[in-house]
Design a protein around this motif. Structure first.
Motif, PDB file in Angstrom:
ATOM      1  N   PHE A  68     -71.101  49.630  67.308  1.00  0.00           N
ATOM      2  CA  PHE A  68     -69.985  49.031  66.581  1.00  0.00           C
ATOM      3  C   PHE A  68     -69.316  47.928  67.402  1.00  0.00           C
ATOM      4  O   PHE A  68     -68.855  46.924  66.846  1.00  0.00           O
ATOM      5  CB  PHE A  68     -68.959  50.097  66.214  1.00  0.00           C
ATOM      6  CG  PHE A  68     -69.358  50.932  65.023  1.00  0.00           C
ATOM      7  CD1 PHE A  68     -70.492  50.634  64.287  1.00  0.00           C
ATOM      8  CD2 PHE A  68     -68.593  52.024  64.633  1.00  0.00           C
ATOM      9  CE1 PHE A  68     -70.865  51.399  63.192  1.00  0.00           C
ATOM     10  CE2 PHE A  68     -68.945  52.794  63.541  1.00  0.00           C
ATOM     11  CZ  PHE A  68     -70.087  52.481  62.815  1.00  0.00           C
ATOM     12  N   ARG A  69     -69.277  48.104  68.723  1.00  0.00           N
ATOM     13  CA  ARG A  69     -68.697  47.061  69.563  1.00  0.00           C
ATOM     14  C   ARG A  69     -69.535  45.785  69.523  1.00  0.00           C
ATOM     15  O   ARG A  69     -68.997  44.673  69.491  1.00  0.00           O
ATOM     16  CB  ARG A  69     -68.570  47.551  71.013  1.00  0.00           C
ATOM     17  CG  ARG A  69     -67.471  48.581  71.222  1.00  0.00           C
ATOM     18  CD  ARG A  69     -67.240  48.860  72.689  1.00  0.00           C
ATOM     19  NE  ARG A  69     -66.739  47.674  73.379  1.00  0.00           N
ATOM     20  CZ  ARG A  69     -66.442  47.654  74.671  1.00  0.00           C
ATOM     21  NH1 ARG A  69     -66.630  48.737  75.415  1.00  0.00           N
ATOM     22  NH2 ARG A  69     -65.989  46.561  75.233  1.00  0.00           N
ATOM     23  N   ILE A  70     -70.844  45.925  69.507  1.00  0.00           N
ATOM     24  CA  ILE A  70     -71.710  44.752  69.402  1.00  0.00           C
ATOM     25  C   ILE A  70     -71.494  44.049  68.069  1.00  0.00           C
ATOM     26  O   ILE A  70     -71.387  42.810  68.003  1.00  0.00           O
ATOM     27  CB  ILE A  70     -73.190  45.174  69.562  1.00  0.00           C
ATOM     28  CG1 ILE A  70     -73.447  45.676  70.982  1.00  0.00           C
ATOM     29  CG2 ILE A  70     -74.118  44.009  69.232  1.00  0.00           C
ATOM     30  CD1 ILE A  70     -74.835  46.252  71.191  1.00  0.00           C
ATOM     31  N   LEU A  71     -71.421  44.827  67.000  1.00  0.00           N
ATOM     32  CA  LEU A  71     -71.227  44.239  65.670  1.00  0.00           C
ATOM     33  C   LEU A  71     -69.893  43.501  65.590  1.00  0.00           C
ATOM     34  O   LEU A  71     -69.828  42.364  65.110  1.00  0.00           O
ATOM     35  CB  LEU A  71     -71.289  45.324  64.605  1.00  0.00           C
ATOM     36  CG  LEU A  71     -72.667  45.898  64.295  1.00  0.00           C
ATOM     37  CD1 LEU A  71     -72.560  47.108  63.384  1.00  0.00           C
ATOM     38  CD2 LEU A  71     -73.562  44.846  63.648  1.00  0.00           C
ATOM     39  N   THR A  72     -68.814  44.148  66.050  1.00  0.00           N
ATOM     40  CA  THR A  72     -67.497  43.545  65.884  1.00  0.00           C
ATOM     41  C   THR A  72     -67.239  42.403  66.866  1.00  0.00           C
ATOM     42  O   THR A  72     -66.483  41.482  66.559  1.00  0.00           O
ATOM     43  CB  THR A  72     -66.409  44.631  66.028  1.00  0.00           C
ATOM     44  OG1 THR A  72     -65.166  44.141  65.523  1.00  0.00           O
ATOM     45  CG2 THR A  72     -66.219  45.051  67.471  1.00  0.00           C
ATOM     46  N   ASP A  73     -67.873  42.459  68.050  1.00  0.00           N
ATOM     47  CA  ASP A  73     -67.629  41.427  69.063  1.00  0.00           C
ATOM     48  C   ASP A  73     -68.565  40.223  68.950  1.00  0.00           C
ATOM     49  O   ASP A  73     -68.245  39.155  69.490  1.00  0.00           O
ATOM     50  CB  ASP A  73     -67.770  42.025  70.474  1.00  0.00           C
ATOM     51  CG  ASP A  73     -66.648  43.000  70.798  1.00  0.00           C
ATOM     52  OD1 ASP A  73     -65.607  42.944  70.124  1.00  0.00           O
ATOM     53  OD2 ASP A  73     -66.815  43.824  71.721  1.00  0.00           O
ATOM     54  N   TRP A  74     -69.694  40.391  68.276  1.00  0.00           N
ATOM     55  CA  TRP A  74     -70.671  39.311  68.186  1.00  0.00           C
ATOM     56  C   TRP A  74     -71.044  38.953  66.750  1.00  0.00           C
ATOM     57  O   TRP A  74     -70.881  37.807  66.342  1.00  0.00           O
ATOM     58  CB  TRP A  74     -71.932  39.687  68.970  1.00  0.00           C
ATOM     59  CG  TRP A  74     -71.689  39.818  70.440  1.00  0.00           C
ATOM     60  CD1 TRP A  74     -71.454  40.960  71.158  1.00  0.00           C
ATOM     61  CD2 TRP A  74     -71.597  38.744  71.385  1.00  0.00           C
ATOM     62  NE1 TRP A  74     -71.240  40.684  72.482  1.00  0.00           N
ATOM     63  CE2 TRP A  74     -71.325  39.327  72.655  1.00  0.00           C
ATOM     64  CE3 TRP A  74     -71.736  37.367  71.289  1.00  0.00           C
ATOM     65  CZ2 TRP A  74     -71.182  38.556  73.812  1.00  0.00           C
ATOM     66  CZ3 TRP A  74     -71.595  36.604  72.445  1.00  0.00           C
ATOM     67  CH2 TRP A  74     -71.324  37.196  73.671  1.00  0.00           C
ATOM     68  N   VAL A  75     -71.518  39.902  65.986  1.00  0.00           N
ATOM     69  CA  VAL A  75     -72.008  39.594  64.635  1.00  0.00           C
ATOM     70  C   VAL A  75     -70.869  39.251  63.697  1.00  0.00           C
ATOM     71  O   VAL A  75     -70.930  38.256  62.949  1.00  0.00           O
ATOM     72  CB  VAL A  75     -72.820  40.786  64.081  1.00  0.00           C
ATOM     73  CG1 VAL A  75     -73.340  40.469  62.677  1.00  0.00           C
ATOM     74  CG2 VAL A  75     -73.970  41.125  65.018  1.00  0.00           C
ATOM     75  N   TRP A  76     -69.798  40.059  63.702  1.00  0.00           N
ATOM     76  CA  TRP A  76     -68.685  39.862  62.767  1.00  0.00           C
ATOM     77  C   TRP A  76     -67.442  39.320  63.434  1.00  0.00           C
ATOM     78  O   TRP A  76     -66.358  39.368  62.857  1.00  0.00           O
ATOM     79  CB  TRP A  76     -68.359  41.184  62.075  1.00  0.00           C
ATOM     80  CG  TRP A  76     -69.462  41.701  61.210  1.00  0.00           C
ATOM     81  CD1 TRP A  76     -70.343  40.948  60.478  1.00  0.00           C
ATOM     82  CD2 TRP A  76     -69.830  43.065  60.972  1.00  0.00           C
ATOM     83  NE1 TRP A  76     -71.222  41.762  59.799  1.00  0.00           N
ATOM     84  CE2 TRP A  76     -70.928  43.067  60.084  1.00  0.00           C
ATOM     85  CE3 TRP A  76     -69.338  44.288  61.413  1.00  0.00           C
ATOM     86  CZ2 TRP A  76     -71.539  44.242  59.640  1.00  0.00           C
ATOM     87  CZ3 TRP A  76     -69.931  45.455  60.980  1.00  0.00           C
ATOM     88  CH2 TRP A  76     -71.014  45.429  60.099  1.00  0.00           C
ATOM     89  N   ASP A  77     -67.568  38.797  64.621  1.00  0.00           N
ATOM     90  CA  ASP A  77     -66.430  38.212  65.305  1.00  0.00           C
ATOM     91  C   ASP A  77     -65.897  37.016  64.509  1.00  0.00           C
ATOM     92  O   ASP A  77     -66.672  36.280  63.883  1.00  0.00           O
ATOM     93  CB  ASP A  77     -66.851  37.748  66.700  1.00  0.00           C
ATOM     94  CG  ASP A  77     -65.685  37.179  67.480  1.00  0.00           C
ATOM     95  OD1 ASP A  77     -64.867  37.969  67.972  1.00  0.00           O
ATOM     96  OD2 ASP A  77     -65.599  35.932  67.582  1.00  0.00           O
ATOM     97  N   PRO A  78     -64.571  36.794  64.476  1.00  0.00           N
ATOM     98  CA  PRO A  78     -64.034  35.645  63.728  1.00  0.00           C
ATOM     99  C   PRO A  78     -64.639  34.309  64.125  1.00  0.00           C
ATOM    100  O   PRO A  78     -64.860  33.436  63.266  1.00  0.00           O
ATOM    101  CB  PRO A  78     -62.536  35.697  64.060  1.00  0.00           C
ATOM    102  CG  PRO A  78     -62.258  37.141  64.290  1.00  0.00           C
ATOM    103  CD  PRO A  78     -63.489  37.668  64.976  1.00  0.00           C
ATOM    104  N   TRP A  79     -64.964  34.129  65.418  1.00  0.00           N
ATOM    105  CA  TRP A  79     -65.557  32.857  65.824  1.00  0.00           C
ATOM    106  C   TRP A  79     -66.983  32.714  65.292  1.00  0.00           C
ATOM    107  O   TRP A  79     -67.429  31.609  64.984  1.00  0.00           O
ATOM    108  CB  TRP A  79     -65.520  32.717  67.341  1.00  0.00           C
ATOM    109  CG  TRP A  79     -64.162  32.368  67.828  1.00  0.00           C
ATOM    110  CD1 TRP A  79     -63.291  33.170  68.491  1.00  0.00           C
ATOM    111  CD2 TRP A  79     -63.490  31.109  67.649  1.00  0.00           C
ATOM    112  NE1 TRP A  79     -62.114  32.497  68.748  1.00  0.00           N
ATOM    113  CE2 TRP A  79     -62.209  31.239  68.245  1.00  0.00           C
ATOM    114  CE3 TRP A  79     -63.832  29.903  67.042  1.00  0.00           C
ATOM    115  CZ2 TRP A  79     -61.278  30.189  68.246  1.00  0.00           C
ATOM    116  CZ3 TRP A  79     -62.910  28.865  67.054  1.00  0.00           C
ATOM    117  CH2 TRP A  79     -61.673  29.010  67.652  1.00  0.00           C
TER     118      TRP A  79
END
Length: 223
Positions: A68-79
């Motif tokens: 989940f950290r990978i998804l939220t920090d990279w895939v679905w990150d606002p940037w």
């Protein structure tokens, strides 16, 4: 002799559905904002119960939490979402010379960022605090920037894709990816203990409201 029928002039598009959707979303957003700012006890209680339960699960499931950290920090990150939006802006100008639509898309995404940051500063809601955190985040909690940005970008891109008439398989795939992204990023923010559930709900509502207003602007004032 029978005279051929004369075509009537095209009817202007009916904006009433979009207006009603924008009004309903704005009303829900304002109501939630008031409840959060007033620290309404039933809402705070539900937020706390859900946050504590999901945090226990996050601590007990380190493998899932890491994913989940990978998804939220990279895939679905606002940037990441803004980068996708920028690519579509370039594509609209390069392939279709759609300058007005490209500017509309970029301006809406920028407005979404400005709105979320302004509300964070105005409400200044503290994030959850844990003795054994699994993730960290900065700035105030309400609304969730991840949830709002994903809603705005996915909503606008889905609407643009629909206007260009995609095939059934492409449309269903895009719809599924957008739904998983918007719902998934919200759930990961609560799971990782960096947002209260109402922060995510606020991000979804505000993002959907901004999409509805942007669509109304595009339909009424596009050259």
């Amino acid at each position: 002799m029978h005279n051929p029928p004369v075509d009537s002039p095209p009817r202007p598009p009916d904006h009433r559905t979009t207006v009603r959707a924008a009004a309903a979303l704005a009303l829900c957003s304002v109501l939630l904002l008031i409840l959060v700012a007033a620290e309404w006890h039933p809402l705070i209680s539900i937020d706390g119960d859900v946050a504590r339960a999901t945090h226990r699960w996050a601590v007990d499931e380190p493998g899932l939490t890491h994913a989940f950290r990978i998804l939220t920090d990279w895939v679905w990150d606002p940037w990441t979402m803004r980068l996708v939006c920028a690519v579509v802006v370039v594509w609209l100008v390069w392939r279709h010379s759609a300058w007005w639509t490209a500017l509309w898309l970029a301006a809406t995404c920028a407005l979404g960022t400005l709105l979320q940051q302004s509300l964070k500063a105005a409400v200044d809601r503290p994030r959850p605090v844990w003795t054994d955190p699994v993730d960290s985040a900065h700035y105030a909690a309400f609304p969730s920037g991840h949830a709002m940005t994903a809603t705005v970008v996915c909503g606008l891109l889905l609407w643009l894709l629909h206007r260009y008439g995609p095939g059934r398989a492409v449309w269903r795939t895009a719809l599924a990816v957008a739904a998983v992204s918007v719902v998934g990023v919200g759930l990961t923010r609560v799971w990782l203990g960096v947002h209260w559930p109402s922060d995510v709900l606020g991000g979804w509502l505000l993002g959907a409201m901004l999409v509805a207003l942007a669509v109304l602007v595009h339909e009424r004032w596009r050259p």
